[in-house]
Scaffold this active site. Structure first.
Site, PDB file in Angstrom:
ATOM      1  N   GLY A  17    -113.399  35.472 -20.301  1.00 25.88           N
ATOM      2  CA  GLY A  17    -114.676  35.394 -20.998  1.00 25.88           C
ATOM      3  C   GLY A  17    -114.583  34.606 -22.286  1.00 25.88           C
ATOM      4  CG  PHE A 118     -92.507  36.929 -14.463  1.00 29.13           C
ATOM      5  CD1 PHE A 118     -92.088  37.157 -15.762  1.00 29.13           C
ATOM      6  CD2 PHE A 118     -93.576  37.677 -13.982  1.00 29.13           C
ATOM      7  CE1 PHE A 118     -92.717  38.103 -16.564  1.00 29.13           C
ATOM      8  CE2 PHE A 118     -94.202  38.616 -14.765  1.00 29.13           C
ATOM      9  CZ  PHE A 118     -93.775  38.845 -16.070  1.00 29.13           C
ATOM     10  CD  GLN A 238     -99.825  42.244  -7.643  1.00 34.10           C
ATOM     11  OE1 GLN A 238     -99.948  42.174  -8.867  1.00 34.10           O
ATOM     12  NE2 GLN A 238     -99.446  41.215  -6.900  1.00 34.10           N
ATOM     13  CG  HIS A 240     -96.660  45.784 -11.643  1.00 29.40           C
ATOM     14  ND1 HIS A 240     -95.375  46.235 -11.889  1.00 29.40           N
ATOM     15  CD2 HIS A 240     -96.754  44.566 -12.240  1.00 29.40           C
ATOM     16  CE1 HIS A 240     -94.730  45.327 -12.598  1.00 29.40           C
ATOM     17  NE2 HIS A 240     -95.542  44.300 -12.825  1.00 29.40           N
ATOM     18  CG  LEU A 250     -97.354  46.649 -16.087  1.00 29.14           C
ATOM     19  CD1 LEU A 250     -97.408  47.005 -14.613  1.00 29.14           C
ATOM     20  CD2 LEU A 250     -98.164  45.380 -16.343  1.00 29.14           C
ATOM     21  CD  GLU A 253     -92.991  40.462 -11.484  1.00 27.49           C
ATOM     22  OE1 GLU A 253     -92.717  39.424 -10.867  1.00 27.49           O
ATOM     23  OE2 GLU A 253     -94.051  41.083 -11.338  1.00 27.49           O
ATOM     24  NE  ARG A 284     -96.357  41.441 -10.591  1.00 29.63           N
ATOM     25  CZ  ARG A 284     -97.210  41.178 -11.565  1.00 29.63           C
ATOM     26  NH1 ARG A 284     -98.509  41.292 -11.362  1.00 29.63           N
ATOM     27  NH2 ARG A 284     -96.768  40.795 -12.756  1.00 29.63           N
ATOM     28  CG  HIS A 365    -100.966  45.459 -11.979  1.00 30.82           C
ATOM     29  ND1 HIS A 365    -101.061  45.786 -13.315  1.00 30.82           N
ATOM     30  CD2 HIS A 365    -100.572  44.148 -11.943  1.00 30.82           C
ATOM     31  CE1 HIS A 365    -100.739  44.734 -14.053  1.00 30.82           C
ATOM     32  NE2 HIS A 365    -100.451  43.730 -13.245  1.00 30.82           N
ATOM     33  NE  ARG A 407    -102.192  39.161 -10.816  1.00 29.04           N
ATOM     34  CZ  ARG A 407    -101.226  39.445 -11.669  1.00 29.04           C
ATOM     35  NH1 ARG A 407    -100.346  38.505 -12.034  1.00 29.04           N
ATOM     36  NH2 ARG A 407    -101.100  40.676 -12.158  1.00 29.04           N
ATOM     37  CB  SER A 412    -103.205  37.998 -14.039  1.00 31.28           C
ATOM     38  OG  SER A 412    -102.227  38.271 -15.025  1.00 31.28           O
TER      39      SER A 412
END
Length: 594
Positions: A17, A118, A238, A240, A250, A253, A284, A365, A407, A412
């Site tokens: 946004g 990652f 997803q 995580h 969380l 990762e 993931r 997630h 994903r 993201s």
């Protein structure tokens, strides 16, 4: 009731946004506003920890084409490859642009943007892991929010903070505005506009264990769904693999990117059995399923429903040596790279991850599906990708389909900034050339009627009871593993909950000032819409792909299911499914091997 007029309106003040608002506001003749139920820097983008992916090649050779391959492979070949190419190519430019805006990325000794490994990111089409995640310690999303918000203030974007959007106004086949309530006063406002971009985030609160904040209820997605826009690929949500046990908070990762490993009750680094090449840095969905299988086979810690994530220097250094790497880490290194993670564990678990392993379990997630869009963030309303004039979406609430069935980590944040930027530019161009559409007579009537009905609900069932029943059902039947019988029961259950919501709901607070009880009730109605759409889509897809793992259909079926689902809500409330083919350019579907 107050009425405002803006050329372009953004709903949601997270990364997508704010990026859209920033770029729309660069067109000097366009008056831009952001309407958000949260103060912008409290948006859920701030919870993104480990990094934003871009093939900068700061620390080793990398190419955006390799990033695109990893994204398509990670998606289990359901991502639209033309959109993936746009995202991965533009990621390099947009990360450098964020740096120039003032985002304080970590640095290499040479002063370049530092990058870490990652899950699922490789060099040369899967050859070996690559450093691609650009990071600001483990606060990358927070830094993006702060940077973009400052830039929007500089560009004189108007902000309406703590306004809950209730409805989308359509007129003469195009967007005419939104209806929102000022949370502080209870006043209803109409925003008259030429273009609206939804950037309202995900809906992880549908599940019992989630990394998502309380505000992640899918409002914008459900609003457009009720206005006849289909939702795409809702079956793909997803999990995580590393959420704090029992809480879902969380654990990035980035912990595994810095060398952390997953350990079962026998002290075994079990990912070597599931992904022998890339191990703890597999995608993931692969790791989440592996954890569930370890637990199911009795190898959870003390026979319980969790395993360990171990980032103690002695553990990491042992595995680095076994892999032939020369680098070694110590306490100071972990403290500097993962300060928030260490703080979470010390605060919520009472353990020091530098001294003890972290108890983790998969946590709901991220939504791969959502409001269907094209690469310019225009919302499309059918399988032929027909745009609805003046309506845009970006970020987690949208589905351009760059994530497909699963994903890739860091993507993201890439999605937010790339398609937020493209959406902001597109809506500014549209608004510059369009006239204000006429507002319907009494445009807030439906939203007001629903709000008043909820305010006066005096049945016997409270919001929290229904929400907990929905979350438990979704966790059990539409979680990491699924089958037809359980999904069927979930659909039946969510419809029962809907009936109770409509006829027997009780709302305690009947006031107007900061009535969170009322807004919780309203949000629950949106979540029930999305829960049914998710379960119906999951029942329809008779295969296993990415995050959608059907035990009764355990194989991926490219012959029949290499296509996107579109779920429509008909005027009578029934749901119908249609399909759209996946766009394939360079990468033909193959078996995923890690």
């Amino acid at each position: 009731m107050k009425t405002h007029q803006f050329d372009a309106l953004i709903v949601g003040a997270g990364g997508a946004g704010l990026m859209a608002a920033l770029y729309a506001s660069q067109e000097q003749r366009i008056k831009v506003a952001v309407v958000s139920k949260l103060y912008p820097t409290r948006s859920h983008t701030g919870a993104a920890q480990g990094g934003i992916g871009a093939a900068l090649g700061s620390e080793e050779e990398d190419r955006w084409e390799w990033h695109a391959f990893d994204t398509v492979k990670g998606s289990d070949y359901l991502a639209d490859q033309d959109a993936v190419e746009v995202m991965c190519r533009e990621a390099v430019d947009v990360v450098l642009e964020l740096e120039h805006m003032g985002l304080p990325f970590d640095r290499t000794p040479e002063g370049k943007i530092a990058q870490r490994r990652f899950g699922g990111h490789t060099r040369n089409h899967g050859e070996k892991p690559v450093r691609r995640a650009c990071h600001a310690a483990d606060r990358t999303g927070h830094m993006i929010l702060q940077t973009l918000y400052q830039q929007c203030i500089k560009n004189q974007v108007h902000f309406f903070d703590e306004f809950q959007v209730l409805d989308l106004i359509l007129s003469e086949g195009r967007v005419a505005g939104i209806v929102a309530v000022d949370i502080a006063t209870g006043e209803v406002h109409v925003f008259h506009t030429k273009a609206v971009l939804f950037a309202t985030g995900g809906w992880g609160k549908l599940w019992q264990i989630t990394s998502n904040a309380h505000a992640c209820t899918g409002d914008g997605t459900a609003i457009v769904f009720r206005r006849g826009v289909p939702l795409e690929d809702m079956e793909f949500f997803q999990f995580h693999p590393t959420g704090i046990r029992g809480m879902g908070i969380l654990i990035t990762e980035g912990v595994r990117g810095e060398g952390g490993v997953l350990i079962n009750n026998e002290g075994e680094r079990f990912m070597e059995r599931y992904a022998p090449t890339i191990k703890d840095l597999a995608s993931r969905d692969v790791i989440s399923r592996a954890i569930y299988l370890e637990i199911r086979d009795g190898r959870g810690i003390d026979g319980k429903n969790y395993v360990y994530l171990d980032v103690r220097p002695e553990t990491v250094n042992k595995h680095l040596a076994e892999a032939g790497e020369t680098r070694r880490i110590d306490r100071a290194y972990i403290e500097s790279k993962l300060p928030d993670i260490l703080d979470f564990c010390r605060t919520y678990l009472g353990i020091d991850p530098v001294e003890e392993p972290m108890p983790i379990q998969p946590t709901a997630h991220y939504a791969m599906g959502g409001i269907p869009t094209n690469v310019d963030a225009e919302v499309v309303i059918d399988a032929q990708k027909t745009p609805l004039p003046g309506l845009y979406a970006a970020g987690e609430c949208a589905c351009v389909s760059v994530h497909g069935a699963n994903r890739l980590g860091t993507n993201s944040l890439v999605d937010l900034v790339v398609f937020g930027r493209r959406g902001g530019r597109a809506m500014a161009e549209y608004a510059r050339n369009a006239e204000f559409p006429p507002l319907p007579e009494n445009p807030a009537a439906e939203a007001l009627a629903e709000l008043e009905q909820l305010r006066n609900a005096d049945g016997g069932t409270r919001v929290a009871e229904l929400r907990e029943a929905m979350q438990d059902m979704m966790m059990t039947c539409v979680g990491v593993f699924r089958d037809a019988a359980c999904i069927d029961s979930a659909i039946e259950k969510v419809r029962e909950l809907r009936a109770i919501y409509d006829t027997d709901l009780h709302v305690d607070d009947q006031g107007k000032v900061f009535n969170q009880d009322l807004l919780d009730a309203w949000e629950l109605g949106r979540m029930l819409d999305l829960a049914e759409a998710t379960a119906v889509s999951a029942l329809c897809r008779e295969e296993s792909r990415g995050a959608h793992s059907r035990e009764d259909f355990p194989k991926r079926d490219d012959a029949n299911w290499l296509k996107h689902t579109l779920v429509f809500r008909k005027p009578d409330g029934r749901l119908e499914i249609d399909f759209r083919p996946v766009v394939i350019t360079n990468y033909q579907p193959k078996e995923r091997v890690y």
